[in-house]
Design a protein around this motif. Structure first.
Motif, PDB file in Angstrom:
ATOM      1  N   THR A 148      35.188  31.587  36.477  1.00  0.00           N
ATOM      2  CA  THR A 148      34.025  32.364  36.903  1.00  0.00           C
ATOM      3  C   THR A 148      32.696  31.793  36.430  1.00  0.00           C
ATOM      4  OG1 THR A 148      34.152  33.785  34.935  1.00  0.00           O
ATOM      5  CG2 THR A 148      35.354  34.517  36.902  1.00  0.00           C
ATOM      6  N   THR A 169      36.245  41.397  42.702  1.00  0.00           N
ATOM      7  CA  THR A 169      34.834  41.332  42.323  1.00  0.00           C
ATOM      8  C   THR A 169      34.663  41.765  40.866  1.00  0.00           C
ATOM      9  OG1 THR A 169      34.232  41.931  44.585  1.00  0.00           O
ATOM     10  CG2 THR A 169      32.495  42.056  42.925  1.00  0.00           C
ATOM     11  N   VAL A 197      30.386  38.994  40.994  1.00  0.00           N
ATOM     12  CA  VAL A 197      30.980  37.661  40.915  1.00  0.00           C
ATOM     13  C   VAL A 197      32.348  37.707  41.584  1.00  0.00           C
ATOM     14  CG1 VAL A 197      31.822  35.866  39.340  1.00  0.00           C
ATOM     15  CG2 VAL A 197      29.788  37.199  38.744  1.00  0.00           C
ATOM     16  N   THR A 287      26.608  32.525  41.858  1.00  0.00           N
ATOM     17  CA  THR A 287      27.833  32.715  41.081  1.00  0.00           C
ATOM     18  C   THR A 287      27.555  32.589  39.585  1.00  0.00           C
ATOM     19  OG1 THR A 287      29.169  31.828  42.896  1.00  0.00           O
ATOM     20  CG2 THR A 287      30.179  31.872  40.707  1.00  0.00           C
TER      21      THR A 287
END
Length: 344
Positions: A148, A169, A197, A287
Motif C-alpha cells: 500500500t 478499500t 487506498v 495512492t
C-alpha cells in the motif's frame, strides 16, 4: 508590548516554544524543541535578540557545517530559527528577520535505491516462513506496507474500522509518533492521506491472516487484552512502538541476506513498482497520498522514462496530425485557386 532590549535569544526562544505548543502537532513541537535547546540556544542563546545580526547566523551555519552536520539537518534548524525570528519581526520585537537570507551549502540529494520486486518477495518469503510456526508476528504488517505504500506511523495507527474488505478499500486518518518515549496519535501527514487506498488481493489476504491471529491473541489474553481496534498491535492488543518495528525489520532483512534498507524505503518500493508497471503518475500520487502530484514527480520522476517518452511521442504525433491536416487544406485551396478558367 514594550520591547525589552535586554531580552536574550534564549529567553525569547523559550517563550516562543511555549506559545507554539498550542498550535503545533506534538511531534513537530518536539522536533522544534530539540533544535532550539540542543543546537540554537547553546550557540546563540546569550546574544541579545535585538542585536542579532545576519553575520552571527552565517557563522552559526559555518559552525554547524564544521561539526559535520548534514545540509538537510542545517536547513531544518534554520527553518525553525527563521520561523521564530519571523514571529519576532511580526510582533515588532525585531525590525527585520536576520535569518531570512541565511542558507547552507547546496543539498546533494541521495538517489533512492529501493529493493527490487524480487528482493521484496525474498523478504516476504523469509518473514512468512515455510511451516506456519515460523511466521514472524510482523509479517502481515510488512506485507501491508509494501502493498500500500503506507508510512510506518500510519500503519501502526490503522484501525479495523478504517478497512472495508468487501470494497478492498482502506482509509488512512491517523498516524502514531514516538515523542520523547511517549506514543502520540495524531492526524495524518497530509490532507490527501484521508483519501481511500485500494487494496490488492495480496494485502486483503494478509489482513485476513492478521485478523485470525488477533482472534487467537484475544482468546489467549482474555480480559487482559487491551482492545484498541488496532490492525497491527502487540500480542496483548497494545500499540506497537515504531522503533521496535524498525529494529525487527532490520534484523529480518539481515537474516534474509538483503541489502540494508530503511523501513521507509518500502514506501519507495511501492511507488517504484507502480510506476515501472505503467501506473500513471497522478494515480501513484493519490495512492501515496501526497498533497501534490509535483511532490511525487520530484521524488520519482526519474523512474518513468517510458512514460515521459510516451507523452513526448503523443505530443509530437498530435502536432504531426495537425500539420498534415493543415497541409491538406492548403493543397486543396491551391488546387481551387489555380484551376484554369473554363470558357462559357
Amino acid at each position: 508590548m514594550k520591547n525589552d532590549d535586554r531580552e536574550t535569544v534564549e529567553q525569547y526562544l523559550t517563550s516562543w516554544l511555549a506559545q507554539k505548543k498550542r498550535t503545533l502537532k506534538p511531534l513537530t513541537h518536539y522536533s522544534y524543541s530539540e533544535y532550539v535547546n540542543k543546537r540554537i540556544i547553546p550557540s546563540l542563546g546569550n546574544h541579545r535578540l535585538q542585536q542579532l545580526r545576519h553575520e552571527d547566523l552565517v557563522q552559526f551555519v559555518t559552525d554547524l557545517e564544521e561539526e559535520g552536520r548534514g545540509v538537510p539537518t542545517i536547513k531544518r534548524i534554520l527553518a525553525v530559527l527563521r520561523s521564530a525570528l519571523g514571529d519576532a519581526e511580526r510582533t515588532k520585537r525585531l525590525s527585520h528577520n536576520p535569518a531570512e537570507h541565511v542558507h547552507p551549502g547546496r543539498v546533494e540529494r541521495t538517489e533512492i535505491q529501493p529493493w527490487t520486486a524480487q528482493q521484496a518477495v525474498a523478504f516476504l518469503d523469509h518473514v512468512t516462513g515455510a511451516p506456519p510456526w515460523q511466521v514472524d508476528p510482523l509479517a502481515n504488517l510488512f506485507e501491508t506496507i509494501i502493498g500500500t505504500g503506507l508510512r510506518r506511523g500510519e500503519a501502526l495507527a490503522l484501525q479495523w474500522s478504517d478497512i472495508n474488505v468487501e470494497t478492498r478499500t482502506m482509509y488512512v486518518h491517523r498516524a502514531v509518533s514516538d515523542v520523547g518515549g511517549k506514543l502520540i496519535v495524531g492526524t495524518t501527514k497530509t490532507s490527501g492521506s484521508t483519501a481511500g487506498v485500494g487494496l490488492s488481493l495480496r494485502v486483503v489476504r494478509a489482513l485476513e491472516r492478521q485478523r485470525q491471529q488477533q482472534q487467537q491473541d484475544r482468546a489467549k489474553w482474555g480480559e487482559g487484552y487491551d482492545d484498541q481496534d488496532l490492525v497491527f498491535a502487540r500480542e496483548d492488543g497494545a500499540m506497537l512502538r515504531p522503533e521496535r518495528v524498525l529494529k525487527r525489520f532490520r534484523t529480518l532483512s539481515t537474516e534474509a541476506g538483503l541489502p540494508t534498507c530503511r523501513l521507509h524505503d518500502l514506501r519507495h518500493l511501492a511507488a517504484t513498482l507502480m510506476l515501472t508497471n505503467g501506473v500513471p503518475l497522478a494515480l501513484v500520487s493519490k495512492t501515496l497520498r501526497h498533497s501534490q502530484v509535483s511532490i511525487t514527480a520530484d521524488l520519482y520522476g526519474h523512474l518513468t522514462p517510458e512514460a515521459a517518452h510516451a507523452a513526448a511521442d503523443a505530443l509530437g504525433a498530435a502536432l504531426d496530425v495537425a500539420a498534415a491536416e493543415a497541409q491538406s487544406e492548403r493543397s486543396a485551396r491551391n488546387k481551387t485557386t489555380s484551376r484554369p478558367h473554363q470558357p462559357v
